[in-house]
Design a protein around this motif. Sequence first.
Motif: not given
Length: 423
Positions: A261, A301-302, A354, A363-364, A366-367, A374, A378
């Motif tokens: 990361t 993923d981030s 990922a 990632a988005d 997951w937030t 997350m 992110h």
Amino acid sequence: MSALFAIALAQAATAEGCIGGLCDAERLRPFLEKLSTARSAPEPVRILQIGDSHTAGDQITGSWRTILQTRYGRAGRGALPPGRPYAGYLTRDITAGQSIGWSVNGIFGAAWSPTSNVRLGLSGYSLTTAQPGATVTLSADNGRNFDRLTVCALSGPGQGTLQLSLGAAVVSWPLVGAEPGSRCRTLDGNGEATIASATVIGGPVTVTSWSTERRMGGGVILSNLGTVGAQFTHFGRTDDRVVATELGAYRPDLIVIAFGTNEAFRPGFSASAYEASLRSDLTRLRRLSPGVPMLLIGAPDSATKLPGLQTGESGTSSPCSGNGEWRPTAALSSVQAIQRRQARAFGIAYWDWAQRMGGRCVADGWTQGASPLMRGDHVHFTSRGGAEIARLLQADLDAAMTRIVSSAGEPGWSTPAYPTTVR
């Protein structure tokens, strides 16, 4: 094994020999064979993970530890950095404490000093003091008692003495020696204890790591040794002799490497430089731990909102549908491709973190929601997200065990039923 499960395994295996997100799982055969009989084995299965903040925070490793120990037996908390090496240091299942008077060295961040001559080991941190009476402690949480303490420290000319205690068991441990080196000392208790400590009798003393275990026979130990903000290259700041001594003491059956990361968020990222660095770091770790199976975990993923990280040597990261402000760094796909390529070149297993999250730009999502997986940055995971990642990883290891290990059908092991992935 049911016909439906066999079909599911066949569908999960890709042309590259992956089971779910786990590729080249055959490389893990010695570990999987030992894990399959862990509950009835005379010795615990020991997993040692090194990595960045995802490892240090113990959200993922802690949930993975719970899964493994619930199934196979709780053999202890494992190896930890000594004391409380930085503000916000978190542990699960155990509480670490330290008195005043200790100075901290580390491989990255405020604890790193290029002029320091303090040698560092597996944990990435050390505590040093010359103050008699200075103490570090470990206390069991929620009945997770232990009956074995291992402490690793620097030895050599002028080194002092530690007093180790585990419940009622106490021993004096001189560290003076003719040559600079590293030692680990194990103290067994007369029964399970709730607290252990290392106290300086005379200094100077440098502690590099410590571990608690249960001598129950069998079970699993999962040690998380992570450094916030670190890249794999920073692990190269550790000392070969110290790392080798600690590996000999902790005897991992599997080493998990979980970086990537911070490499993907590095300004001015160079794919060629990163690939050369990863080759060098893997070569060194293999040299220091010959014959130990390894699992390289790919970067998850981030996303970022910073334009400077969305553009790099490979161009500009394409936007994600639904939220063009957040997108992966330009370097992330390169980091993941290099990790996968080098894992295969080195003959070690690879887990596509990922891909198991759902692929690029998840990632988005997951937030979002009332209970996000997350955090809003992110990058980092909530406790719920950490539990989901641990579940996905263990599900792939279970599938690999069923396929690879002939003893998978023996008493004491069965394929668990996993719920549908939480999104």
